[in-house]
Design a protein around this motif. Structure first.
Motif, PDB file in Angstrom:
ATOM      1  N   HIS A  61      60.237  36.181  82.295  1.00  0.00           N
ATOM      2  CA  HIS A  61      59.483  37.102  81.549  1.00  0.00           C
ATOM      3  C   HIS A  61      58.650  37.959  82.257  1.00  0.00           C
ATOM      4  N   PRO A  62      59.288  39.035  82.994  1.00  0.00           N
ATOM      5  CA  PRO A  62      58.738  39.887  83.988  1.00  0.00           C
ATOM      6  C   PRO A  62      57.835  41.018  83.244  1.00  0.00           C
ATOM      7  N   ASP A  63      57.908  41.393  82.013  1.00  0.00           N
ATOM      8  CA  ASP A  63      57.260  42.571  81.679  1.00  0.00           C
ATOM      9  C   ASP A  63      56.968  42.493  80.079  1.00  0.00           C
ATOM     10  N   ASP A  64      56.610  43.412  79.484  1.00  0.00           N
ATOM     11  CA  ASP A  64      56.287  43.451  78.121  1.00  0.00           C
ATOM     12  C   ASP A  64      57.267  43.809  77.284  1.00  0.00           C
ATOM     13  N   ARG A  65      58.523  43.973  77.466  1.00  0.00           N
ATOM     14  CA  ARG A  65      59.819  44.335  76.858  1.00  0.00           C
ATOM     15  C   ARG A  65      60.877  43.322  76.894  1.00  0.00           C
ATOM     16  N   VAL A  66      61.671  42.696  76.043  1.00  0.00           N
ATOM     17  CA  VAL A  66      62.460  41.924  76.033  1.00  0.00           C
ATOM     18  C   VAL A  66      63.950  42.599  75.562  1.00  0.00           C
ATOM     19  N   GLU A  67      64.716  41.960  76.686  1.00  0.00           N
ATOM     20  CA  GLU A  67      66.112  42.765  76.380  1.00  0.00           C
ATOM     21  C   GLU A  67      67.033  41.586  76.084  1.00  0.00           C
ATOM     22  N   TYR A  68      67.807  41.602  74.974  1.00  0.00           N
ATOM     23  CA  TYR A  68      68.645  40.600  74.647  1.00  0.00           C
ATOM     24  C   TYR A  68      69.866  41.048  73.945  1.00  0.00           C
ATOM     25  N   GLU A  69      70.946  40.229  73.744  1.00  0.00           N
ATOM     26  CA  GLU A  69      72.168  40.610  73.063  1.00  0.00           C
ATOM     27  C   GLU A  69      72.599  39.141  72.311  1.00  0.00           C
ATOM     28  N   LEU A  70      73.480  39.640  71.399  1.00  0.00           N
ATOM     29  CA  LEU A  70      73.887  38.647  70.437  1.00  0.00           C
ATOM     30  C   LEU A  70      75.510  38.766  70.524  1.00  0.00           C
TER      31      LEU A  70
ATOM     32  N   LEU B 194      60.628  44.101  65.731  1.00  0.00           N
ATOM     33  CA  LEU B 194      60.608  43.693  67.208  1.00  0.00           C
ATOM     34  C   LEU B 194      61.151  45.379  67.759  1.00  0.00           C
ATOM     35  N   GLU B 195      62.167  45.724  67.262  1.00  0.00           N
ATOM     36  CA  GLU B 195      62.923  46.944  67.572  1.00  0.00           C
ATOM     37  C   GLU B 195      62.120  48.229  67.447  1.00  0.00           C
ATOM     38  N   LYS B 196      61.808  48.253  66.192  1.00  0.00           N
ATOM     39  CA  LYS B 196      60.992  49.576  65.753  1.00  0.00           C
ATOM     40  C   LYS B 196      59.803  49.608  66.554  1.00  0.00           C
ATOM     41  N   GLY B 197      59.039  48.483  66.836  1.00  0.00           N
ATOM     42  CA  GLY B 197      57.874  48.534  67.459  1.00  0.00           C
ATOM     43  C   GLY B 197      58.079  48.736  68.946  1.00  0.00           C
ATOM     44  N   GLY B 198      59.439  49.038  69.562  1.00  0.00           N
ATOM     45  CA  GLY B 198      59.483  49.090  70.817  1.00  0.00           C
ATOM     46  C   GLY B 198      59.454  47.947  71.790  1.00  0.00           C
ATOM     47  N   PHE B 199      59.285  46.813  71.341  1.00  0.00           N
ATOM     48  CA  PHE B 199      59.005  45.431  72.163  1.00  0.00           C
ATOM     49  C   PHE B 199      60.472  44.814  72.550  1.00  0.00           C
ATOM     50  N   THR B 200      61.332  45.103  71.936  1.00  0.00           N
ATOM     51  CA  THR B 200      62.704  44.596  72.414  1.00  0.00           C
ATOM     52  C   THR B 200      63.641  45.700  72.369  1.00  0.00           C
ATOM     53  N   GLN B 201      64.818  45.528  73.351  1.00  0.00           N
ATOM     54  CA  GLN B 201      66.083  46.187  73.408  1.00  0.00           C
ATOM     55  C   GLN B 201      67.113  45.450  72.994  1.00  0.00           C
ATOM     56  N   PHE B 202      67.912  45.668  71.870  1.00  0.00           N
ATOM     57  CA  PHE B 202      68.824  44.727  71.295  1.00  0.00           C
ATOM     58  C   PHE B 202      70.028  45.514  71.472  1.00  0.00           C
ATOM     59  N   ARG B 203      71.162  44.527  71.772  1.00  0.00           N
ATOM     60  CA  ARG B 203      72.592  44.900  71.971  1.00  0.00           C
ATOM     61  C   ARG B 203      73.456  43.942  71.255  1.00  0.00           C
ATOM     62  N   PRO B 204      74.567  44.357  70.262  1.00  0.00           N
ATOM     63  CA  PRO B 204      75.390  43.333  69.766  1.00  0.00           C
ATOM     64  C   PRO B 204      76.788  43.394  70.804  1.00  0.00           C
ATOM     65  N   HIS B 205      77.470  42.442  70.939  1.00  0.00           N
ATOM     66  CA  HIS B 205      78.559  42.114  71.572  1.00  0.00           C
ATOM     67  C   HIS B 205      79.601  41.378  70.833  1.00  0.00           C
ATOM     68  N   TYR B 206      81.052  41.691  71.004  1.00  0.00           N
ATOM     69  CA  TYR B 206      82.015  40.893  70.339  1.00  0.00           C
ATOM     70  C   TYR B 206      83.011  40.523  71.417  1.00  0.00           C
ATOM     71  N   ILE B 207      83.397  39.206  71.220  1.00  0.00           N
ATOM     72  CA  ILE B 207      84.551  38.728  72.140  1.00  0.00           C
ATOM     73  C   ILE B 207      85.731  39.059  71.857  1.00  0.00           C
TER      74      ILE B 207
ATOM     75  N   THR C 180      76.746  33.361  71.114  1.00  0.00           N
ATOM     76  CA  THR C 180      75.945  33.105  72.318  1.00  0.00           C
ATOM     77  C   THR C 180      74.900  34.259  72.405  1.00  0.00           C
ATOM     78  N   LEU C 181      73.815  33.634  72.471  1.00  0.00           N
ATOM     79  CA  LEU C 181      72.507  34.767  72.604  1.00  0.00           C
ATOM     80  C   LEU C 181      72.246  34.731  74.131  1.00  0.00           C
ATOM     81  N   VAL C 182      71.877  35.839  74.534  1.00  0.00           N
ATOM     82  CA  VAL C 182      71.427  36.145  75.928  1.00  0.00           C
ATOM     83  C   VAL C 182      69.972  36.871  75.944  1.00  0.00           C
ATOM     84  N   VAL C 183      69.079  36.180  76.545  1.00  0.00           N
ATOM     85  CA  VAL C 183      67.882  36.827  76.545  1.00  0.00           C
ATOM     86  C   VAL C 183      67.230  37.104  77.995  1.00  0.00           C
TER      87      VAL C 183
END
Length: 627
Positions: free
Chosen positions: A185-194, A223-236, A375-378
């Motif tokens: 939890h380094p800062d005020d934005r969370v980067e996660y991917e699904l 969360l995304e509209k508020g700029g709190f997170t940066q999300f990205r989807p992935h596919y195996i 898999t969820l990566v936070v």
């Protein structure tokens, strides 16, 4: 032959990962600290189970219990009349069970039904920690897996033996499970991917994934509209080995000449949809995100995926390009940009979008290879636990630097409800219904509150008091107050140096007590000979005998008649004096005006017979007639 074909996708996936020299699987861990007994006190690692709800961002203390029967927890403990439900006031029970004979998830489910608050599974072989995952394609286990709500962790065989030895020796083993550092939890934005899949016919896990996407869509978009997170989807995806590219299996499961493949949805190459259909839709969903992200609206991906699941399911034979394009059109996405992004699936060329996905599957830094779907990566750390809205939201919220969490992380859905038990051990004013206990996703905190704009100050545990302007409006600022006979008295004063001070007519500490002062008994009033004193609550009444009037300021009695006569003569003299002054003023004005008038008349007469020096001499022609 069919069974062999079913295993082919996993064989191909293994070949994919073996081609990367640095590929590895990272087990996500949480800290486990033994607080007693002294012989095994210390901190140890444990592997977070990939089911249940780990308390991301929080911790849990409990007492370890090792059952005398059903030690592998493969049967229900009710069959042995055993319960692990904690008694009121006691620490929660952490059940220690042995690995083997049944699924990890079943062990935890049986322990949960028996009242355990968490489960520790002791490994039965000496090996590095592994992740306890849910059974593959096991419909019978789907129901209880969905209902597992307690956290679980795998511990090494050696540490498990130490715990068993301490318990058998009669020691009370207490430990803390700590998930506060499980997600950075380094800062005020969370980067996660699904890491997900568009296939809706792959069994229990796909059903759980689709349900999660639908439930989590709203929170993700906030969360995304508020700029709190940066999300990205992935596919195996994986590639088909060159020697098999012309085989029927690779042709039906792959695009771009065997470069990007997915398993057959029905595991039947002769009917239904093929794996390449899944790859194409996965690619389309990736391009939807890419195009939406370029327009500054990455959250549209959630709308497309949920709408596609609802409108274009495989079981209704709608899993195709036409249905997908109708969804794209309804969301206002430029379909030409989507087509350009997807490229030609039949071309003997690399697809840059899917190539990037294959590269991303290999772990980098602290994140291991992605081998489990979904898999969820936070914050570059793989999430372990139940893929459920509140559990995932708690993991995301734990990725924010403390005190920077958005409002959604402090909502009632995220509260731990620890304040309901003995007010969480925090300060409380029951009379005013004010408490310093606040439930958050990290657990309860004891912080003096702000009520109606008035800030309370204190440690939050044993003491909180209102401060600043308006403090007296909150429960009288914690000071004494009482109402009697329609009159209210309060000891609260808005002074910086004095918090509570008994009002005039009272004495005491101002906090718990203010007593009425008996002015009559203490001879503080009505001390004149003609006075009689009567004490009242908060004041006194003084009267005079006979026809006398009491004057409080002078503490004396005077005659009412004499006072009236004096007042009458004073009024008469005042009137007469006013009239005299008015007459004198009028007389002075009259004299002044009269004198001015007479002076002007005399000057006029004298001017006729005695010219003034300033006037020229008037010639006399009276004798001219005799000339």
């Amino acid at each position: 032959m069919k069974q062999l074909l079913c295993y082919l996708p996993w064989l191909l996936l293994t070949l994919l990962f073996s081609s990367f020299s640095e590929a590895r699987f990272v087990v996500e861990k949480n800290s486990l600290s033994v607080t007693s007994p002294e012989s095994i006190k210390g901190t140890h690692d444990s592997a977070i189970g990939n089911f249940g709800i780990p308390q991301y961002g929080g911790s849990m203390a409990g007492t370890v219990v090792y059952p005398k029967e059903n030690q592998k927890s493969c049967k229900e403990f009710s069959d042995f009349s055993i319960s692990f439900k904690s008694q009121p006031g006691a620490l929660p029970t952490f059940l220690l069970v042995d690995r083997g004979d049944c699924f990890f998830a079943l062990k935890v489910w049986n322990a949960q039904k028996a009242g355990a608050s968490a489960v520790l599974v002791a490994d039965n072989v000496d090996e590095p920690l592994i992740t306890m995952d849910t059974p593959e394609e096991d419909v019978s286990s789907a129901k209880y897996i969905e209902n597992i709500t307690i956290p679980s962790a795998l511990v090494t065989k050696g540490f498990g033996e130490k715990l068993k030895k301490a318990i058998s020796g009669g020691d009370m083993v207490n430990l803390n499970l700590d998930w506060r550092e499980a997600v950075p939890h380094p800062d005020d934005r969370v980067e996660y991917e699904l890491w997900t899949n568009s296939n809706d016919e792959c069994g229990v896990k796909c059903d759980m994934l689709m349900e999660f996407v639908k439930d989590f869509k709203g929170a993700a978009q906030i969360l995304e509209k508020g700029g709190f997170t940066q999300f990205r989807p992935h596919y195996i995806t994986w590639y088909c080995p060159h020697a098999f590219t012309l085989s029927r299996q690779c042709k039906s499961q792959c695009i771009n000449k065997g470069r990007y493949c997915a398993p057959d949805p029905e595991q039947d190459f002769s009917s239904g949809y093929d794996g390449k259909d899944v790859v194409v839709e996965n690619l389309r969903q990736l391009c939807v995100f890419k195009v939406a992200n370029e327009t500054g609206k990455p959250w549209v991906w959630w709308d497309y995926v949920t709408d596609f699941q609802i409108r274009c399911p495989m079981k209704e034979k709608k899993y195709n390009k036409d249905c997908a394009e109708s969804v794209i059109k309804s969301l206002g996405i430029d379909s030409r940009k989507i087509d350009k992004c997807m490229g030609d699936p039949d071309a003997d060329l690399d697809n840059p979008v899917l190539k990037e996905e294959q590269d991303a599957q290999v772990g980098k830094g602290t994140r291991g290879d992605v081998t489990i779907l979904p898999t969820l990566v936070v914050n570059n750390r793989q999430y372990r636990g139940k893929l459920e809205k509140s559990a995932v939201l708690k993991a995301l919220c734990s990725g924010f630097e403390e005190s920077t969490e958005p409002a959604i992380c402090l909502s009632t859905d995220m509260e731990t409800n620890e304040c309901l038990d003995n007010n969480g051990g925090c300060w409380q004013d029951k009379s005013a219904n004010i408490t310093a206990c606040k439930d958050t996703f990290r657990g309860k905190v004891c912080v003096c509150p702000i009520v109606d704009g008035v800030r309370f100050k204190g440690d939050g545990y044993s003491h909180c008091e209102p401060s600043g302007p308006g403090r007296c409006t909150i429960n009288n600022g914690g000071c004494w107050h009482e109402e009697r006979d329609g009159h209210a008295f309060s000891a609260c004063v808005d002074k910086d140096s004095v918090k509570c001070e008994c009002p005039p007519g009272f004495k005491g500490d101002g906090v718990k007590k203010c007593e009425d002062i008996n002015e009559c008994k203490e001879k503080k009033a009505c001390q004149c000979p003609e006075c009689s004193c009567k004490n009242t609550w908060g004041s006194y009444e003084c009267s005079c005998s006979g026809d006398l009037l009491y004057m409080r300021d002078h503490d004396t009695c005077i005659s009412k008649t004499g006072s009236q006569v004096k007042s009458a003569w004073a009024a008469v003299w005042l009137i007469m004096l006013s009239l005299g002054l008015a007459a004198a003023g009028a007389y002075l004005v009259y004299k002044y005006r009269l004198r001015q008038y007479m002076d002007s008349e005399i000057r006029a007469i004298m001017a006729q017979y005695m010219p003034l020096d300033s006037q020229p001499e008037v010639p006399n022609h009276a004798n001219d007639e005799h000339a």
